[in-house]
Scaffold this motif. Structure first.
Motif, short mmCIF file in Angstrom:
data_model
loop_
_atom_site.label_atom_id
_atom_site.label_comp_id
_atom_site.label_asym_id
_atom_site.label_seq_id
_atom_site.Cartn_x
_atom_site.Cartn_y
_atom_site.Cartn_z
N LYS A 148 0.84 -1.20 0.00
CA LYS A 148 0.00 0.00 0.00
C LYS A 148 0.88 1.26 0.00
O LYS A 148 0.65 2.20 -0.76
N LEU A 149 1.92 1.23 0.84
CA LEU A 149 2.82 2.38 0.94
C LEU A 149 3.55 2.61 -0.39
O LEU A 149 3.58 3.74 -0.90
N PHE A 150 4.09 1.52 -0.97
CA PHE A 150 4.84 1.69 -2.22
C PHE A 150 3.94 2.20 -3.34
O PHE A 150 4.35 3.04 -4.14
N LEU A 151 2.70 1.67 -3.38
CA LEU A 151 1.79 2.12 -4.44
C LEU A 151 1.43 3.59 -4.26
O LEU A 151 1.29 4.33 -5.22
N SER A 152 1.27 4.00 -3.00
CA SER A 152 0.87 5.39 -2.75
C SER A 152 1.97 6.36 -3.18
O SER A 152 1.72 7.52 -3.45
N GLN A 153 3.21 5.86 -3.26
CA GLN A 153 4.30 6.74 -3.69
C GLN A 153 4.36 6.85 -5.21
O GLN A 153 5.18 7.60 -5.74
N TYR A 157 10.56 7.74 -5.35
CA TYR A 157 11.41 7.31 -4.22
C TYR A 157 11.79 5.84 -4.33
O TYR A 157 11.86 5.14 -3.33
N GLY A 158 11.97 5.34 -5.55
CA GLY A 158 12.41 3.95 -5.71
C GLY A 158 11.35 2.93 -5.33
O GLY A 158 11.65 1.76 -5.15
N SER A 159 10.06 3.37 -5.22
CA SER A 159 9.04 2.40 -4.81
C SER A 159 8.82 1.32 -5.86
O SER A 159 8.48 0.19 -5.53
N GLY A 160 9.04 1.68 -7.15
CA GLY A 160 8.92 0.67 -8.21
C GLY A 160 9.92 -0.46 -7.99
O GLY A 160 9.60 -1.64 -8.12
N LYS A 161 11.15 -0.08 -7.62
CA LYS A 161 12.19 -1.06 -7.33
C LYS A 161 11.77 -1.96 -6.18
O LYS A 161 11.97 -3.17 -6.19
N GLN A 162 11.18 -1.33 -5.13
CA GLN A 162 10.76 -2.09 -3.95
C GLN A 162 9.70 -3.12 -4.33
O GLN A 162 9.75 -4.27 -3.89
N ASP A 195 -5.87 0.07 -5.37
CA ASP A 195 -5.16 1.33 -5.62
C ASP A 195 -6.18 2.39 -6.09
O ASP A 195 -6.83 2.21 -7.12
N PRO A 196 -6.34 3.49 -5.33
CA PRO A 196 -7.38 4.47 -5.69
C PRO A 196 -7.15 5.12 -7.05
O PRO A 196 -8.08 5.64 -7.66
N ARG A 197 -5.90 5.05 -7.57
CA ARG A 197 -5.64 5.69 -8.87
C ARG A 197 -6.35 4.98 -10.01
O ARG A 197 -6.59 5.57 -11.06
N THR A 209 0.07 4.92 -15.78
CA THR A 209 1.43 5.41 -16.02
C THR A 209 2.34 4.25 -16.39
O THR A 209 2.13 3.11 -15.99
N GLU A 210 3.39 4.59 -17.14
CA GLU A 210 4.32 3.60 -17.69
C GLU A 210 4.88 2.66 -16.61
O GLU A 210 4.84 1.44 -16.76
N LYS A 211 5.39 3.25 -15.51
CA LYS A 211 6.01 2.43 -14.46
C LYS A 211 4.98 1.46 -13.89
O LYS A 211 5.27 0.29 -13.64
N CYS A 212 3.78 1.97 -13.65
CA CYS A 212 2.74 1.16 -13.05
C CYS A 212 2.32 0.03 -13.98
O CYS A 212 2.08 -1.09 -13.56
#
Length: 987
Positions: A148-153, A157-162, A195-197, A209-212
C-alpha cells in the motif's frame, strides 16, 4: 522440538547501549511457522534476532538443550510436585500471571465450565498434528502495509524497485516451493486492485502510467506462473480461479493492451468506419491483465507425451517409426511439443519458477525443435508461392500475435532458461527483475543432453538461435500505444541480453545459419523478401545482426541490413483487399497509415541502422553507394536524412587525421537531398541546414561549391542563395580554407556573380543588396545588378529596401545613383501629420541632406516629392531648417560650379517647402484641437511656438501668424482655459 526460545544480545554501538531480546520460534516439518521477538519489528522479512537464533540452532545443534514437550514433563510429576511447580511459576511472574491463574483455577473448580468439557489441555511446545496445515510464517498485515505504501508513492522514491523486489521474493518462494508464494501474491494483488488511482485513470480515460503498467504486467505473468504450478492441488487451483475471475470482472481492472477499452482519443476512427470494423471491436472480448492466468487454469500436465518430455533427456521415438508424418517427433526422433508457442513457453516459465530447471530445459529443447520444423516447412511453402508473391510485392500472410512484446514474454523466457544452464558463476541468479548488475554474466557451452548421438549443440547456441527466430518473426504491429511501446521495449531487452554473449565460432555459425534462413524465409520472416504492409519493422534487430555479423561475413551483414531498411507502412496506402486484420485497416481514412503511435521512434531506429552502415562502409565506394540508395529510397523524413548527413560528415572528417572523400561525398549527396526536400516546405532548421551544406561542400572542395552555385535554384531560395550560400563561398575564410589559386578564385567569383544576378531578377526585394555586394568587383555585373534594382524599384520594392540600397550606393561612392534611388523611395512613402516618430524619418532627412549636398537642381527635384509624401509639420520644419543653414552643392561633384550662397525661403525650391510646412502646422493644429485634454495644453502651446518660428521665415509671416491665432480664438472660444493660455503667450 517444535518450539525454540532464546535470548539474543545486540552489542552496544557508539549511539545505542547493549540490548537483550527474548525470541520464540515455532517450527513444524522444517518450516518456521510463527515468530515473536521483543524488538517489535514490523517487516515482511524476519528481524535479525530471529535469524540469529535460527542460525545458532542450525549451526550449533548440540549447544541447544533438547527437552520433551512440557506436557510430558508434567505427566511425570506427583501431586506435591505439581503444586510446587504451579506456585513457583506464579511467584516468578506473579504480576503478569496471577489474574490468569486465578481465572483458570475458578474455571477448573466449576464443574460445568467450558474448560472441563474438553479432554486434556493445550501444549505450545508439542508439534502440530499430521493433518494440520504447515507453512512458513508470513506477516500478512505487514505485506499489505508495505505494498500500500509503495503504491501510494506512485513509482517515486524507488518504490517501483521495492515492488519489483517483492515480486522477486514471490518468485524465490515459488522456486523454494513455499506455499506462501501464492498467498503473498494474493495479498499484493489485493492492494494493487485497491489502488485508488485505478478508478481515477478509468474516469479520465487516461492510460496507466508507464512504471505502473510494467508492474501490472509482472503481476499478470506471476499469476500465470502460479496457476501453472505442475504440482498444485485441484482445490488450490479452483480457489485461485475464483479470485482471478473476481478481480478480472471489476471495472477498474487494467486491460491487457494497456488502456481502458477504446477510450484513447481516437484520431483515425473519428470518421465513420466500415461495418466490419465495428463488428470486430464488439466481437473481441475484454481481456484484462488476469485473462491469461484464467486461461492458464484450464491447462494441465497430465499429457503422457509432455510427461515423458520433461522427465527424461533420452525420450526418443523408436527408429522404425521415423518415416512418414508424426506430430510427436521430428525426423531425428526428437520429441516435439506442438502447443501454441506463448502457452508452451509459459509452461517453461512455470517449471523454471517452481524449481524444476532440468524439466524446464527439456521442454525448451522440444519447443525449439518444433519451431525449427515449422521454419523448414514455411520455407518449403514459400518456395512454391515465391513467384506469385514477388509479382504482387505484398503479402497477407503475417502473425497476428507477435512473440516479442507478448504479455508472456515467450522468447525472453526460453532465452533465460537456456542461458541460465550455461552461466559460469556459483549461484544461478534466477531473478527476472532488472537488477543493476554492472558486470555482464559469463557463459560457457554446455552440451544439450539428448538421446541421439552427440548433436554437437549447446544450450548457449540454442539460446542465440531461439532469440533470433523470435525477433525475426514477421508480425503485425499490435494496436494501441502501450502494446506498440512494449514491442520496442521487449526487443531492446532481448538485444541487451544477446550483447552479453561472446560470439565464438560456434555461435557465429548459429548466427550465420539463422540469418540466411531469415533472409530466405519469405513472408514468415520479418526479413523475408515480401512482408505485410503493417509488419513490425526490423531496424533495431538488424542493427544488432549487422554489427555482430560484420567481422565474420560482411556480405551477409550488408545484405541483411539493407533488406531491413524498409518501412512499408510509409511507402504505400492500405490495400483494399487485405482482410487478415480488419480492425487494423481503416478503410475510409485518408491518412497514410493506421495509428502507429511509436512511428517517430521507429523512424529514428531506421536512421540509426543507416548510420551504422555508413560508418562501417567508410572508404568503400561500392558499399557506400548501395547504402546511400537505400537511404534515399526508404527514409522519408528530411530531419532524419539531415541527421544522417551530419553523422556521415562527422565520421568522414576526424579531428586527428585526413578526411575520407568517399564518405564526404555521401554526406554532401544526403545534404543536397535534404535541401531539395525542404525547399518548398517550412522547416525551422532550414537556415542551419543551408549553412551546414555550404560547410560540407567546402570540405569536399571547389568543384562541389561550383556545382551548388550553378544549381542553386533547385536547392535554395534566392535569399538563401545570396545572403548565406554565395556570401559564405566568397568569404575570406573559405578562400583560405581551400587555399585556391587565382583561376579557381575567379571561377568561384564568376559563379557567385551569375547566381547573384539570377536571384536579383527573381526576387529583387530580398536579393538586390546582396547581389550588388557580390558584384562589387566586376564592373559589368555591378551595372547589371544596378539596372535590375532600377527596373524593380517602381513596382516590386518598398521604400525601406530602396533607402537601404541608396545608402549603400552613397557609401560606395555613387552619390547620384544614391539620389536617384532615394527619389524613387520617396514616391513610395507617406507620412501622416501625427507620425513624428516614424522609422523612415531618418531616411527622409538623409535623402534631403544628400540632395542638398549635390546642388540646387537635386534639391529642387526632391522637394516636390517631400511635400507630396510628408505631412508631418515637425519633420518638414526640420528639413527646412537644415536647408537654410548651409549653401547647397558642398559635395563638389566634378564639372559643376557652386555659387556658395545660402538659399532664400522666398524663392523656389524652398518657397514650396515653406508653404507646405506652414499649411502642415495649420492642419495639425486643427487636428490636435478636436480632441485635446487639459493635460496636453502645455505641450500644445510649445507646438504653437515652434509653428511661429516657421511662420516668421515667410516675408509676411508675422501677419499670417497673428491671423492664424485670431482664427483659433474665434473657432475654439469654448475652450476658455486653453484660449487664456494662448492669449498669455501670443497676445
Amino acid at each position: 522440538g517444535f518450539h525454540l526460545s532464546g535470548t539474543v544480545t545486540e552489542p552496544a554501538t557508539a549511539t545505542e547501549p547493549e540490548m537483550t531480546y527474548k525470541v520464540a520460534i515455532s517450527f513444524d516439518r522444517c518450516k518456521i511457522t510463527s515468530v515473536t521477538c521483543g524488538c517489535g519489528n514490523k517487516d515482511i522479512f524476519y528481524c535479525a534476532h530471529v535469524v540469529a537464533l535460527s542460525l545458532y540452532r542450525i549451526r550449533k545443534p548440540d549447544q541447544v538443550k533438547l527437552r520433551l514437550p512440557i506436557s510430558e514433563t508434567l505427566f511425570q510429576m506427583n501431586r506435591d510436585q505439581l503444586q510446587k511447580f504451579v506456585q513457583y511459576l506464579i511467584t516468578a511472574h506473579h504480576t503478569e500471571v496471577l489474574p490468569t491463574a486465578q481465572k483458570l483455577a475458578d474455571e477448573i473448580l466449576s464443574s460445568n465450565s467450558e474448560i472441563n468439557q474438553v479432554h486434556g489441555a493445550p501444549d505450545p511446545t508439542a508439534g502440530a498434528s499430521i493433518d494440520d496445515e504447515n507453512c512458513w510464517h508470513l506477516d500478512e498485515e505487514q505485506v499489505r502495509e508495505q505494498v500500500k505504501l509503495f503504491l501510494s508513492q506512485g513509482g517515486y522514491y524507488g518504490s517501483g524497485k521495492q515492488l519489483n523486489s517483492m515480486f522477486a521474493k514471490v518468485r524465490e518462494m515459488l522456486r523454494m516451493r513455499d506455499s506462501n508464494g501464492a498467498r503473498m501474491l494474493t495479498l499484493i494483488t489485493e492492494q494493487f486492485m485497491a489502488d485508488p488511482r485505478l478508478s481515477l485513470w478509468r474516469q479520465q480515460g487516461t492510460g496507466i502510467t508507464e512504471k505502473c503498467r510494467q508492474l501490472w504486467d509482472e503481476l499478470g505473468a506471476l499469476w500465470v506462473c502460479v496457476v501453472l504450478n505442475p504440482h498444485c492441488k485441484l482445490e488450490e487451483k479452483s480457489c485461485w480461479l475464483r479470485q482471478l475471475r473476481k478481480w478480472g470482472e471489476m471495472d477498474v481492472c487494467p486491460l491487457e493492451d494497456g488502456n481502458y477499452g477504446n477510450e484513447l482519443p481516437n484520431i483515425t476512427n473519428a470518421l465513420t468506419q466500415s461495418s466490419s470494423h465495428n463488428q470486430d471491436s464488439l466481437a473481441r472480448p475484454r481481456r484484462t491483465v488476469f485473462t491469461r492466468a484464467i486461461e492458464g487454469c484450464d491447462l494441465h500436465w497430465q499429457d503422457s507425451h509432455l510427461q515423458r518430455i520433461i522427465s527424461s533427456d533420452f525420450y526418443m521415438s523408436p527408429s522404425y517409426q521415423r518415416e512418414g508424418e508424426s506430430l510427436l517427433f521430428n525426423s531425428q526422433g526428437q520429441p516435439l511439443w506442438l502447443e501454441h508457442v506463448p502457452t508452451a513457453c509459459a509452461r517453461v516459465d512455470a517449471l523454471r519458477s517452481h524449481g524444476y530447471p532440468r524439466e524446464a530445459l527439456r521442454l525448451t529443447v522440444a519447443i525449439i525443435n518444433t519451431l525449427r520444423l515449422q521454419q523448414q516447412r514455411q520455407l518449403e511453402i514459400y518456395k512454391h508461392q515465391k513467384k506469385e508473391l514477388l509479382q504482387r510485392g505484398a503479402t497477407t500472410i503475417t502473425n497476428l500475435e507477435g512473440w516479442v512484446g507478448h504479455p508472456l514474454n515467450p522468447i525472453g523466457c526460453l532465452f533465460l532458461t537456456l542461458t541460465e544452464a550455461c552461466r559460469l558463476e556459483e549461484e544461478n541468479c534466477l531473478e527476472i527483475s532488472d537488477t543493476g548488475d554492472s558486470k555482464p554474466p559469463v557463459y560457457q557451452h554446455v552440451p544439450v543432453a539428448t538421446g541421439s548421438q552427440d548433436s554437437g549443440e549447446s544450450y548457449l547456441s540454442l539460446a542465440l538461435e531461439v532469440a533470433l527466430m523470435g525477433m525475426g518473426q514477421q508480425r503485425v504491429m499490435p494496436e494501441g500505444l502501450y502494446a506498440q511501446d512494449k514491442v520496442c521495449r521487449n526487443e531492446e531487452q532481448i538485444i541487451a541480453r544477446l550483447q552479453d554473449l561472446e560470439l565464438d565460432p560456434v555461435l557465429v555459425q548459429t548466427l550465420r545459419k539463422q540469418c540466411i534462413l531469415l533472409l530466405e524465409g519469405g513472408p514468415f520472416s520479418g526479413l523475408g523478401e515480401v512482408i505485410h504492409r503493417e509488419s513490425v519493422p526490423m531496424h533495431t534487430f538488424a542493427k544488432y545482426l549487422f554489427s555482430a555479423l560484420l567481422p565474420h561475413d560482411a556480405d551477409l551483414a550488408y545484405k541483411l541490413a539493407l533488406r531491413a531498411m524498409r518501412l512499408p507502412v510509409l511507402e504505400t496506402t492500405a490495400p483494399s483487399g487485405d482482410v487478415t486484420h480488419p480492425h487494423h485497416l481503416v478503410s475510409v481514412v485518408p491518412s497514410r497509415y493506421p495509428r502507429w503511435f511509436t512511428l517517430g521512434h521507429l523512424e529514428s531506429q531506421q536512421c540509426e541502422l543507416a548510420s551504422t552502415m555508413l560508418t562501417a562502409a567508410k572508404g568503400d565506394m561500392l558499399r557506400l553507394r548501395t547504402v546511400l540508395e537505400a537511404i534515399q529510397k526508404n527514409i522519408h523524413s528530411s530531419s532524419l536524412i539531415f541527421k544522417l548527413a551530419q553523422d556521415a560528415f562527422k565520421i568522414a572528417t576526424p579531428a586527428d587525421s585526413n578526411s575520407d572523400t568517399t564518405l564526404l561525398n555521401v554526406a554532401l549527396e544526403l545534404g543536397l537531398q535534404v535541401m531539395r526536400m525542404t525547399l518548398s516546405t517550412l522547416n525551422w532548421r532550414r537556415r542551419e541546414m543551408v549553412r551546414w551544406l555550404v560547410t560540407c561542400a567546402t570540405e569536399v572542395g571547389v568543384r562541389a561549391l561550383v556545382s551548388i552555385l550553378q544549381s542553386w535554384y533547385s536547392l535554395f531560395t534566392p535569399t538563401e542563395a545570396t545572403s548565406i550560400v554565395a556570401a559564405t563561398v566568397m568569404s575570406h575564410n573559405t578562400i583560405l580554407r581551400l587555399s585556391l589559386d587565382y583561376p579557381q578564385r575567379e571561377e568561384l567569383a564568376s559563379c557567385a556573380r551569375t547566381l547573384a544576378l539570377q536571384c536579383a531578377m527573381k526576387d529583387p526585394q530580398n536579393c538586390a543588396l546582396s547581389a550588388l555586394t557580390l558584384c562589387e568587383k566586376d564592373h559589368i555585373a555591378f551595372e547589371t545588378a544596378y539596372q535590375i534594382v532600377i527596373d524593380a524599384a517602381s513596382t516590386g520594392m518598398t521604400y525601406t529596401q530602396l533607402f537601404t540600397i541608396a545608402r549603400y550606393m552613397e557609401h560606395r561612392g555613387y552619390p547620384l545613383r544614391a539620389f536617384k534611388l532615394a527619389s524613387l523611395a520617396m514616391t513610395h512613402l507617406n507620412l501622416a501629420y501625427n507620425q513624428d516618430t516614424h522609422p523612415a524619418i531618418n531616411d527622409v532627412l538623409w535623402a534631403c541632406a544628400l540632395s542638398h549636398s549635390l546642388g540646387k537642381n537635386e534639391l529642387a527635384a526632391i522637394i516636390p516629392l517631400v511635400v507630396k509624401s510628408v505631412h508631418c509639420a515637425t519633420v518638414l520644419s526640420d528639413i527646412l531648417r537644415r536647408c537654410t543653414m548651409t549653401a547647397p552643392g558642398l559635395a563638389g561633384i566634378p564639372g559643376r560650379r557652386n555659387s556658395g550662397k545660402l538659399m532664400s525661403t522666398d524663392k523656389a525650391p524652398l518657397r514650396q517647402l515653406l508653404d507646405a510646412t506652414i499649411s502642415a502646422y495649420i492642419n495639425t493644429t486643427h487636428s490636435r484641437l478636436t480632441h485635446i485634454s487639459p493635460r496636453h495644453y502645455g505641450e500644445f502651446i510649445e507646438f504653437l511656438s515652434k509653428a511661429r518660428e516657421t511662420f516668421l521665415l515667410a516675408q509676411d509671416g508675422h501677419i499670417q501668424f497673428a491671423q492664424f491665432i485670431d482664427n483659433l480664438k474665434q473657432i475654439y472660444k469654448g475652450k476658455k482655459k486653453l484660449m487664456l493660455l494662448v492669449r498669455e503667450r501670443f497676445g
